[in-house]
Design a protein around this motif. Structure first.
Motif, PDB file in Angstrom:
ATOM      1  N   HIS A  33     -64.416 -46.996 -19.104  1.00 47.19           N
ATOM      2  CA  HIS A  33     -63.444 -46.869 -20.189  1.00 47.19           C
ATOM      3  C   HIS A  33     -63.126 -45.425 -20.550  1.00 47.19           C
ATOM      4  O   HIS A  33     -61.966 -45.016 -20.580  1.00 47.19           O
ATOM      5  CB  HIS A  33     -63.929 -47.609 -21.441  1.00 47.19           C
ATOM      6  CG  HIS A  33     -62.943 -47.527 -22.568  1.00 47.19           C
ATOM      7  ND1 HIS A  33     -63.029 -46.560 -23.551  1.00 47.19           N
ATOM      8  CD2 HIS A  33     -61.835 -48.260 -22.854  1.00 47.19           C
ATOM      9  CE1 HIS A  33     -62.020 -46.706 -24.398  1.00 47.19           C
ATOM     10  NE2 HIS A  33     -61.286 -47.729 -23.992  1.00 47.19           N
ATOM     11  N   ASP A  34     -64.160 -44.621 -20.812  1.00 45.06           N
ATOM     12  CA  ASP A  34     -63.920 -43.272 -21.331  1.00 45.06           C
ATOM     13  C   ASP A  34     -63.544 -42.263 -20.252  1.00 45.06           C
ATOM     14  O   ASP A  34     -62.823 -41.300 -20.539  1.00 45.06           O
ATOM     15  CB  ASP A  34     -65.154 -42.773 -22.086  1.00 45.06           C
ATOM     16  CG  ASP A  34     -65.295 -43.417 -23.457  1.00 45.06           C
ATOM     17  OD1 ASP A  34     -65.095 -44.643 -23.556  1.00 45.06           O
ATOM     18  OD2 ASP A  34     -65.594 -42.697 -24.428  1.00 45.06           O
ATOM     19  N   VAL A  35     -64.046 -42.453 -19.036  1.00 44.65           N
ATOM     20  CA  VAL A  35     -63.752 -41.500 -17.961  1.00 44.65           C
ATOM     21  C   VAL A  35     -62.566 -41.964 -17.121  1.00 44.65           C
ATOM     22  O   VAL A  35     -61.656 -41.192 -16.845  1.00 44.65           O
ATOM     23  CB  VAL A  35     -64.991 -41.272 -17.074  1.00 44.65           C
ATOM     24  CG1 VAL A  35     -64.666 -40.317 -15.920  1.00 44.65           C
ATOM     25  CG2 VAL A  35     -66.149 -40.719 -17.900  1.00 44.65           C
ATOM     26  N   PHE A  36     -62.550 -43.248 -16.736  1.00 44.68           N
ATOM     27  CA  PHE A  36     -61.503 -43.749 -15.846  1.00 44.68           C
ATOM     28  C   PHE A  36     -60.420 -44.560 -16.558  1.00 44.68           C
ATOM     29  O   PHE A  36     -59.496 -45.041 -15.924  1.00 44.68           O
ATOM     30  CB  PHE A  36     -62.126 -44.542 -14.698  1.00 44.68           C
ATOM     31  CG  PHE A  36     -62.869 -43.675 -13.727  1.00 44.68           C
ATOM     32  CD1 PHE A  36     -62.202 -43.027 -12.695  1.00 44.68           C
ATOM     33  CD2 PHE A  36     -64.229 -43.464 -13.858  1.00 44.68           C
ATOM     34  CE1 PHE A  36     -62.879 -42.206 -11.812  1.00 44.68           C
ATOM     35  CE2 PHE A  36     -64.918 -42.638 -12.978  1.00 44.68           C
ATOM     36  CZ  PHE A  36     -64.243 -42.007 -11.946  1.00 44.68           C
ATOM     37  N   ARG A  37     -60.553 -44.706 -17.865  1.00 41.38           N
ATOM     38  CA  ARG A  37     -59.501 -45.283 -18.709  1.00 41.38           C
ATOM     39  C   ARG A  37     -59.158 -46.739 -18.404  1.00 41.38           C
ATOM     40  O   ARG A  37     -58.015 -47.166 -18.537  1.00 41.38           O
ATOM     41  CB  ARG A  37     -58.220 -44.438 -18.629  1.00 41.38           C
ATOM     42  CG  ARG A  37     -58.430 -42.982 -19.043  1.00 41.38           C
ATOM     43  CD  ARG A  37     -58.966 -42.884 -20.444  1.00 41.38           C
ATOM     44  NE  ARG A  37     -59.263 -41.500 -20.836  1.00 41.38           N
ATOM     45  CZ  ARG A  37     -59.917 -41.169 -21.945  1.00 41.38           C
ATOM     46  NH1 ARG A  37     -60.351 -42.112 -22.762  1.00 41.38           N
ATOM     47  NH2 ARG A  37     -60.144 -39.911 -22.237  1.00 41.38           N
ATOM     48  N   TYR A  38     -60.150 -47.526 -17.988  1.00 39.21           N
ATOM     49  CA  TYR A  38     -59.931 -48.961 -17.852  1.00 39.21           C
ATOM     50  C   TYR A  38     -59.969 -49.590 -19.232  1.00 39.21           C
ATOM     51  O   TYR A  38     -60.711 -49.143 -20.121  1.00 39.21           O
ATOM     52  CB  TYR A  38     -61.002 -49.590 -16.956  1.00 39.21           C
ATOM     53  CG  TYR A  38     -60.818 -49.278 -15.486  1.00 39.21           C
ATOM     54  CD1 TYR A  38     -59.955 -50.030 -14.697  1.00 39.21           C
ATOM     55  CD2 TYR A  38     -61.491 -48.211 -14.891  1.00 39.21           C
ATOM     56  CE1 TYR A  38     -59.779 -49.740 -13.349  1.00 39.21           C
ATOM     57  CE2 TYR A  38     -61.318 -47.905 -13.543  1.00 39.21           C
ATOM     58  CZ  TYR A  38     -60.457 -48.672 -12.785  1.00 39.21           C
ATOM     59  OH  TYR A  38     -60.272 -48.367 -11.463  1.00 39.21           O
ATOM     60  N   SER A  39     -59.177 -50.626 -19.425  1.00 39.21           N
ATOM     61  CA  SER A  39     -59.170 -51.322 -20.715  1.00 39.21           C
ATOM     62  C   SER A  39     -60.460 -52.118 -20.874  1.00 39.21           C
ATOM     63  O   SER A  39     -61.136 -52.437 -19.886  1.00 39.21           O
ATOM     64  CB  SER A  39     -57.967 -52.262 -20.797  1.00 39.21           C
ATOM     65  OG  SER A  39     -58.127 -53.344 -19.890  1.00 39.21           O
ATOM     66  N   PHE A  40     -60.788 -52.479 -22.114  1.00 39.42           N
ATOM     67  CA  PHE A  40     -62.028 -53.230 -22.326  1.00 39.42           C
ATOM     68  C   PHE A  40     -61.977 -54.623 -21.697  1.00 39.42           C
ATOM     69  O   PHE A  40     -63.007 -55.102 -21.194  1.00 39.42           O
ATOM     70  CB  PHE A  40     -62.368 -53.296 -23.811  1.00 39.42           C
ATOM     71  CG  PHE A  40     -62.973 -52.004 -24.312  1.00 39.42           C
ATOM     72  CD1 PHE A  40     -64.163 -51.530 -23.782  1.00 39.42           C
ATOM     73  CD2 PHE A  40     -62.347 -51.258 -25.290  1.00 39.42           C
ATOM     74  CE1 PHE A  40     -64.725 -50.334 -24.216  1.00 39.42           C
ATOM     75  CE2 PHE A  40     -62.894 -50.065 -25.738  1.00 39.42           C
ATOM     76  CZ  PHE A  40     -64.087 -49.592 -25.205  1.00 39.42           C
ATOM     77  N   PRO A  41     -60.829 -55.318 -21.675  1.00 39.19           N
ATOM     78  CA  PRO A  41     -60.802 -56.580 -20.925  1.00 39.19           C
ATOM     79  C   PRO A  41     -61.112 -56.376 -19.443  1.00 39.19           C
ATOM     80  O   PRO A  41     -61.793 -57.203 -18.824  1.00 39.19           O
ATOM     81  CB  PRO A  41     -59.360 -57.073 -21.133  1.00 39.19           C
ATOM     82  CG  PRO A  41     -58.980 -56.519 -22.469  1.00 39.19           C
ATOM     83  CD  PRO A  41     -59.617 -55.163 -22.506  1.00 39.19           C
ATOM     84  N   GLU A  42     -60.620 -55.253 -18.859  1.00 39.75           N
ATOM     85  CA  GLU A  42     -60.935 -54.967 -17.452  1.00 39.75           C
ATOM     86  C   GLU A  42     -62.418 -54.638 -17.280  1.00 39.75           C
ATOM     87  O   GLU A  42     -63.057 -55.076 -16.315  1.00 39.75           O
ATOM     88  CB  GLU A  42     -60.083 -53.793 -16.964  1.00 39.75           C
ATOM     89  CG  GLU A  42     -58.604 -54.115 -16.829  1.00 39.75           C
ATOM     90  CD  GLU A  42     -57.765 -52.881 -16.524  1.00 39.75           C
ATOM     91  OE1 GLU A  42     -56.909 -52.952 -15.620  1.00 39.75           O
ATOM     92  OE2 GLU A  42     -57.961 -51.842 -17.207  1.00 39.75           O
ATOM     93  N   VAL A  43     -62.982 -53.868 -18.216  1.00 40.15           N
ATOM     94  CA  VAL A  43     -64.403 -53.527 -18.172  1.00 40.15           C
ATOM     95  C   VAL A  43     -65.247 -54.788 -18.280  1.00 40.15           C
ATOM     96  O   VAL A  43     -66.260 -54.951 -17.588  1.00 40.15           O
ATOM     97  CB  VAL A  43     -64.768 -52.534 -19.294  1.00 40.15           C
ATOM     98  CG1 VAL A  43     -66.271 -52.270 -19.319  1.00 40.15           C
ATOM     99  CG2 VAL A  43     -64.001 -51.221 -19.125  1.00 40.15           C
ATOM    100  N   ALA A  44     -64.815 -55.710 -19.143  1.00 43.66           N
ATOM    101  CA  ALA A  44     -65.557 -56.956 -19.348  1.00 43.66           C
ATOM    102  C   ALA A  44     -65.661 -57.769 -18.064  1.00 43.66           C
ATOM    103  O   ALA A  44     -66.695 -58.399 -17.793  1.00 43.66           O
ATOM    104  CB  ALA A  44     -64.877 -57.776 -20.444  1.00 43.66           C
ATOM    105  N   GLU A  45     -64.597 -57.733 -17.249  1.00 41.58           N
ATOM    106  CA  GLU A  45     -64.607 -58.447 -15.972  1.00 41.58           C
ATOM    107  C   GLU A  45     -65.696 -57.913 -15.043  1.00 41.58           C
ATOM    108  O   GLU A  45     -66.294 -58.656 -14.274  1.00 41.58           O
ATOM    109  CB  GLU A  45     -63.240 -58.294 -15.291  1.00 41.58           C
ATOM    110  CG  GLU A  45     -62.165 -59.213 -15.822  1.00 41.58           C
ATOM    111  CD  GLU A  45     -62.365 -60.630 -15.342  1.00 41.58           C
ATOM    112  OE1 GLU A  45     -62.502 -60.837 -14.119  1.00 41.58           O
ATOM    113  OE2 GLU A  45     -62.428 -61.530 -16.191  1.00 41.58           O
ATOM    114  N   ILE A  46     -65.955 -56.619 -15.141  1.00 38.82           N
ATOM    115  CA  ILE A  46     -66.933 -55.974 -14.254  1.00 38.82           C
ATOM    116  C   ILE A  46     -68.354 -56.120 -14.799  1.00 38.82           C
ATOM    117  O   ILE A  46     -69.286 -56.459 -14.063  1.00 38.82           O
ATOM    118  CB  ILE A  46     -66.567 -54.488 -14.069  1.00 38.82           C
ATOM    119  CG1 ILE A  46     -65.211 -54.388 -13.355  1.00 38.82           C
ATOM    120  CG2 ILE A  46     -67.651 -53.739 -13.301  1.00 38.82           C
ATOM    121  CD1 ILE A  46     -64.599 -53.009 -13.364  1.00 38.82           C
ATOM    122  N   VAL A  47     -68.505 -55.856 -16.096  1.00 41.04           N
ATOM    123  CA  VAL A  47     -69.837 -55.858 -16.702  1.00 41.04           C
ATOM    124  C   VAL A  47     -70.349 -57.276 -16.943  1.00 41.04           C
ATOM    125  O   VAL A  47     -71.553 -57.504 -17.041  1.00 41.04           O
ATOM    126  CB  VAL A  47     -69.822 -55.027 -18.007  1.00 41.04           C
ATOM    127  CG1 VAL A  47     -71.179 -55.043 -18.700  1.00 41.04           C
ATOM    128  CG2 VAL A  47     -69.413 -53.585 -17.709  1.00 41.04           C
TER     129      VAL A  47
END
Length: 290
Positions: free
Chosen positions: A131-145
Motif C-alpha cells: 500500500h504505502d510503497v507500491f500504492r495498491y488499494s486496500f481491497p487489492e492488498v486484502a486479496e494478497i494478504v
C-alpha cells in the motif's frame, strides 16, 4: 493473443522483483519468489491463462502470497541465525545484465528503512509495502494478504507507526556522503577522537557474519566503544582498504583485503552525526560485491 499475454507478464518482472526484495530483504529469495510465481503461471493450461483478466495482478497476488509464506518461515530461521541478521546490501551497479532483474534504488530500500521492516510481522510488512510503497488499494492488498480491507488498513497503520517510532533518518545524500568520507579518513588515520566526534553518543553498530566469519554477535552501543571496535578491525584485518561506495542507494563504505570485499557498511546519519552503522560480513550476502 498468446503473444500479448506473454509480453504483459514479462513486463511485470521488474516490478515483482522490486516488490519481493523489499518484502524479503534478500535478492536471492526475491528472485526465487518471482520465479515460483512464473512457474505457477506456466503450469496452467492456455485456457486457464486466457481466463485471467489481468495477468499482472495475478502474478502480483501470487508473488505476494509466496513472500508472505517465506517471511513466516524466515522468522523461525532467523531465530537460529548466528548473531545479528541484516538485509542483503545492494551495490549501485547490479551484476544482472537484464534490466528486468535490477532493483530500483530509492528511499524505500535504504538500509535504515529495511531494518525497520524487519521489526514488523509478515502481514504488516506485506500490507505496508504493497500500500504505502507500491500504492495498491486496500481491497487489492486484502486479496494478497488474505484478510479484509479494514484489517489490511490497520496492518499498514501499525507498520507506519513502527517506522515513525524508529525515526528513520532522511539526511540528504550529499550531506551523508561528507560525513561518511570524514569517518573513512579518521578511521584510516586511526584518529579515535575524530571518530568519536562523528558518531552520535548513543550510536549503534551492528555486524552480520552469519556464523561464517568473525563479527560482533550483539550490537555495539556508544561512540567510544564503536571507535575502539573500528581500531580493533584495523588491527585484525591486515592490508585493509576502505572505499566509498553507494550501499542501497546511500553513501557507504566497503572494506577490501587483497581486492576482495570482506565487509559492506551502511550508515544512518541524523543531525550531522552517525546514529547507526551496519556492517555486512556474511560472504553469502557479499557475492554481488566481489
Amino acid at each position: 493473443m498468446r503473444g500479448d499475454i506473454l509480453r504483459a507478464i514479462m513486463g511485470e518482472r521488474r516490478q515483482l522483483i522490486n516488490m519481493a526484495y523489499r518484502m524479503l530483504g534478500s535478492v536471492a529469495e526475491a528472485e526465487d519468489a518471482v520465479s515460483e510465481a512464473y512457474t505457477r503461471w506456466y503450469a496452467m493450461s492456455p485456457e486457464q491463462q486466457e481466463a485471467i483478466e489481468t495477468p499482472g495482478a495475478w502474478l502480483t497476488k501470487v508473488t505476494g502470497r509466496i513472500c508472505l509464506d517465506v517471511l513466516g518461515s524466515a522468522r523461525a530461521r532467523r531465530e537460529r541465525y548466528v548473531g545479528e541478521w541484516i538485509p542483503e546490501p545492494l551495490p549501485e551497479r547490479q551484476e544482472s545484465t537484464d534490466p528486468a532483474d535490477r532493483i530500483t534504488l530509492d528511499e524505500s530500500i535504504n538500509m535504515a528503512f529495511l531494518v525497520v521492516l524487519e521489526s514488523m510481522t509478515p502481514a504488516e510488512r506485506v500490507a505496508f509495502i504493497l500500500h504505502d510503497v507500491f500504492r495498491y488499494s486496500f481491497p487489492e492488498v486484502a486479496e494478497i494478504v488474505g484478510r479484509t480491507p479494514g484489517a489490511c488498513r490497520q496492518l499498514a497503520a501499525s507498520a507506519r507507526r513502527r517506522t515513525r517510532a524508529s525515526h528513520v533518518p532522511t539526511t540528504p545524500s550529499a550531506d551523508q556522503a561528507g560525513i561518511v568520507r570524514d569517518f573513512k579518513r579518521a578511521w584510516e588515520a586511526r584518529d579515535i577522537p575524530s571518530l568519536v566526534g562523528l558518531l552520535d553518543p548513543n550510536a549503534t553498530a551492528t555486524s552480520d557474519g552469519g556464523g561464517i566469519v568473525n563479527a560482533a554477535l550483539r550490537p555495539i552501543k556508544g561512540a567510544d566503544d564503536i571507535a575502539r571496535y573500528a581500531m580493533w578491525i584495523s588491527d585484525r584485518v591486515g592490508g585493509m582498504t576502505l572505499l566509498e561506495r553507494a550501499v542501497n542507494g546511500q553513501p557507504g563504505l566497503i572494506l577490501q583485503r587483497d581486492g576482495v570485499t570482506v565487509s559492506v557498511m551502511a550508515f544512518a546519519v541524523e543531525n550531522h552525526r552517525i546514529t547507526h552503522m551496519w556492517a555486512i560480513r556474511n560472504p553469502e550476502k557479499l557475492r554481488p560485491w566481489t
